[in-house]
Design an enzyme around this catalytic site. Structure first.
Site, PDB file in Angstrom:
ATOM      1  N   HIS A 206     -39.150  73.450 -22.683  1.00  0.00           N
ATOM      2  CA  HIS A 206     -37.778  73.972 -22.714  1.00  0.00           C
ATOM      3  C   HIS A 206     -37.810  75.509 -22.838  1.00  0.00           C
ATOM      4  O   HIS A 206     -37.463  76.078 -23.870  1.00  0.00           O
ATOM      5  CB  HIS A 206     -37.051  73.323 -23.878  1.00  0.00           C
ATOM      6  CG  HIS A 206     -35.615  73.707 -24.030  1.00  0.00           C
ATOM      7  ND1 HIS A 206     -34.909  74.359 -23.059  1.00  0.00           N
ATOM      8  CD2 HIS A 206     -34.750  73.513 -25.052  1.00  0.00           C
ATOM      9  CE1 HIS A 206     -33.672  74.561 -23.479  1.00  0.00           C
ATOM     10  NE2 HIS A 206     -33.560  74.053 -24.695  1.00  0.00           N
ATOM     11  N   ASP A 248     -25.694  73.142 -17.523  1.00  0.00           N
ATOM     12  CA  ASP A 248     -26.660  72.180 -18.067  1.00  0.00           C
ATOM     13  C   ASP A 248     -26.924  71.175 -16.961  1.00  0.00           C
ATOM     14  O   ASP A 248     -26.231  70.169 -16.843  1.00  0.00           O
ATOM     15  CB  ASP A 248     -26.099  71.501 -19.312  1.00  0.00           C
ATOM     16  CG  ASP A 248     -27.094  70.545 -19.959  1.00  0.00           C
ATOM     17  OD1 ASP A 248     -28.240  70.469 -19.463  1.00  0.00           O
ATOM     18  OD2 ASP A 248     -26.725  69.864 -20.936  1.00  0.00           O
ATOM     19  N   GLU A 299     -36.592  75.097 -17.065  1.00  0.00           N
ATOM     20  CA  GLU A 299     -37.568  74.184 -17.657  1.00  0.00           C
ATOM     21  C   GLU A 299     -38.276  73.340 -16.605  1.00  0.00           C
ATOM     22  O   GLU A 299     -37.627  72.792 -15.716  1.00  0.00           O
ATOM     23  CB  GLU A 299     -36.867  73.236 -18.637  1.00  0.00           C
ATOM     24  CG  GLU A 299     -35.908  73.919 -19.591  1.00  0.00           C
ATOM     25  CD  GLU A 299     -35.093  72.923 -20.401  1.00  0.00           C
ATOM     26  OE1 GLU A 299     -35.641  71.833 -20.725  1.00  0.00           O
ATOM     27  OE2 GLU A 299     -33.929  73.217 -20.701  1.00  0.00           O
TER      28      GLU A 299
END
Length: 322
Positions: A206, A248, A299
Site C-alpha cells: 500500500h 479508491d 499499489e
C-alpha cells in the site's frame, strides 16, 4: 477507504538495538520540516547531488525508539525500514529526493500501523473477516538477514503468533526482502505455507508516494478493467488518471510497469514482478484535509481473486520503485 482508520491494538515486543539519533529516521518530522521550509509546489525542484556515502546497513532506533534499519547504497540511495509492521518509511534518491510519504498523523508507538511509506496489506486487502488490511502491518517482524555490498539488502520475517492465530488460524512464514541500489528500491514479499492445508489470501504493498496531488498523473493502465469502489461501478481505463476528488479504485490484470508523475517534473516507475496482477489507486481527498495534497497511493496488489497457496507451497511478488 478504511486503511489506517482502524485503531487496532498490537502487542509490544521489546528489542535491544544500537542507539542512534532518532532524527536520522523520523520521516514524519523530516517531511513536516521540509514542508515548512519550502512550498509544496517547489518540492520537485532539483537538489544538488549529495556525496554518496559508503554502502552500509545500520540497525538504529527510529522515531519513538522503535527498532529500525537504515540502508545506504553505493550510488547514494537510502532507505529506512521499521521492524514494527515491516514497513519501509523512507526511500531517497541520490539527489536527496524523498520518494515515499509518511502522513503527519502517523504514530510510532505500536498503537496502530505506521501511516505511510510502503506498508503491507496481508493476508487481507481491505475490509473482511479480520482487521482492515490484515495484521502484517500491525505486528513486529524479525530482522533475519543482512547482506552487505554496494546494493545492500535486508530480510524481515513474520511468523504466526497467538495474536495472528486468533484472527487467521493458519501456519505460515512470510519474508520481506528490501534491496537498495542502482537508483531503485526493490521490495519482495514471499509467502510460504508451512501448514498441512491450503490457505488463501489477498494483499498489496500500500505504497504512499510524496506528490503534488494537482500534478499527479498515473499512466500505463489504459485498457485495464477497473472497479470504482466508491461508486461500486466497473469500467475500463481510457487514459491517464488524474486526481480531482476522492479516488479508491482497483485495476485488474495490469501491465508490469505503471508510471506515476508526482509533480515538479519528477516521476516514479512502479514495476511489479511475480504474483502482483492488480493495482490500486487511492487519494482520500479532503477526508484528510491536512495532507491530501501531498501524497497519492499507487499499489501493486493481488485483490481481484484470492491467491491460493497449497500446503508446503510458496508465492512471491516484488515491487520495484525507480
Amino acid at each position: 477507504y478504511l486503511v489506517d482508520l482502524q485503531h487496532a491494538v498490537a502487542p509490544s515486543t521489546v528489542h535491544t538495538m544500537a542507539t542512534v539519533s532518532a532524527s536520522l529516521v523520523a520521516p514524519a518530522q523530516r517531511i513536516a520540516a521540509r514542508r515548512q521550509a519550502r512550498p509544496t509546489a517547489a518540492r520537485g525542484a532539483r537538489i544538488p547531488l549529495r556525496v554518496a556515502a559508503a554502502a552500509s546497513i545500520a540497525e538504529i532506533k527510529g522515531t519513538g525508539d522503535l527498532p529500525a534499519v537504515k540502508l545506504t547504497s553505493a550510488d547514494g540511495c537510502t532507505a529506512t525500514a521499521y521492524l514494527f509492521g515491516g514497513v519501509v518509511t523512507s526511500f531517497t534518491k541520490p539527489d536527496g529526493r524523498e520518494v515515499l510519504y509518511v502522513r503527519p498523523d502517523a504514530v510510532f508507538d505500536k498503537s496502530k500501523p505506521i501511516s505511510g511509506g510502503l506498508p503491507h496489506c496481508w493476508p487481507q486487502f481491505g475490509p473482511g473477516d479480520i482487521q482492515v488490511h490484515g495484521f502484517a502491518r500491525n505486528v513486529d517482524w524479525e530482522l533475519t538477514k543482512k547482506t552487505e555490498g554496494s546494493n545492500p539488502s535486508i530480510e524481515m520475517t513474520l511468523l504466526p503468533s497467538d495474536y495472528t492465530k486468533k484472527m487467521w488460524d493458519n501456519d505460515f512464514k512470510v519474508t520481506q526482502t528490501i534491496t537498495l541500489g542502482d537508483g531503485k528500491l526493490k521490495a519482495t514479499l514471499k509467502v510460504c505455507n508451512t501448514g498441512d492445508e491450503a490457505f488463501t489470501f489477498t494483499g498489496s504493498f500500500h505504497t504512499y508516494f510524496a506528490a503534488d496531488i494537482d500534478e499527479v498523473a498515473v499512466t500505463g493502465l489504459k485498457g485495464c478493467k477497473s472497479l470504482d469502489r466508491l461508486k461500486d461501478e466497473a469500467g475500463t481505463v481510457s487514459g491517464a488518471l488524474t486526481m480531482s476528488g476522492p479516488v479508491d479504485s482497483c485495476y485488474y490484470d495490469v501491465p508490469s510497469v505503471i508510471n506515476l508523475a508526482v509533480g515538479g517534473g519528477n516521476s516514479v516507475a512502479v514495476e511489479s514482478q511475480g504474483g502482483w496482477s492488480d493495482a490500486v489507486v487511492w487519494t482520500p481527498w479532503t477526508d484528510m484535509e491536512a495532507c491530501y495534497k501531498e501524497f497519492v497511493c499507487v499499489e501493486n496488489a493481488a485483490c481481484k481473486e484470492p491467491v491460493s497457496v497449497a500446503a508446503g507451497g510458496e508465492w512471491e511478488a516484488s515491487t520495484i520503485l525507480a
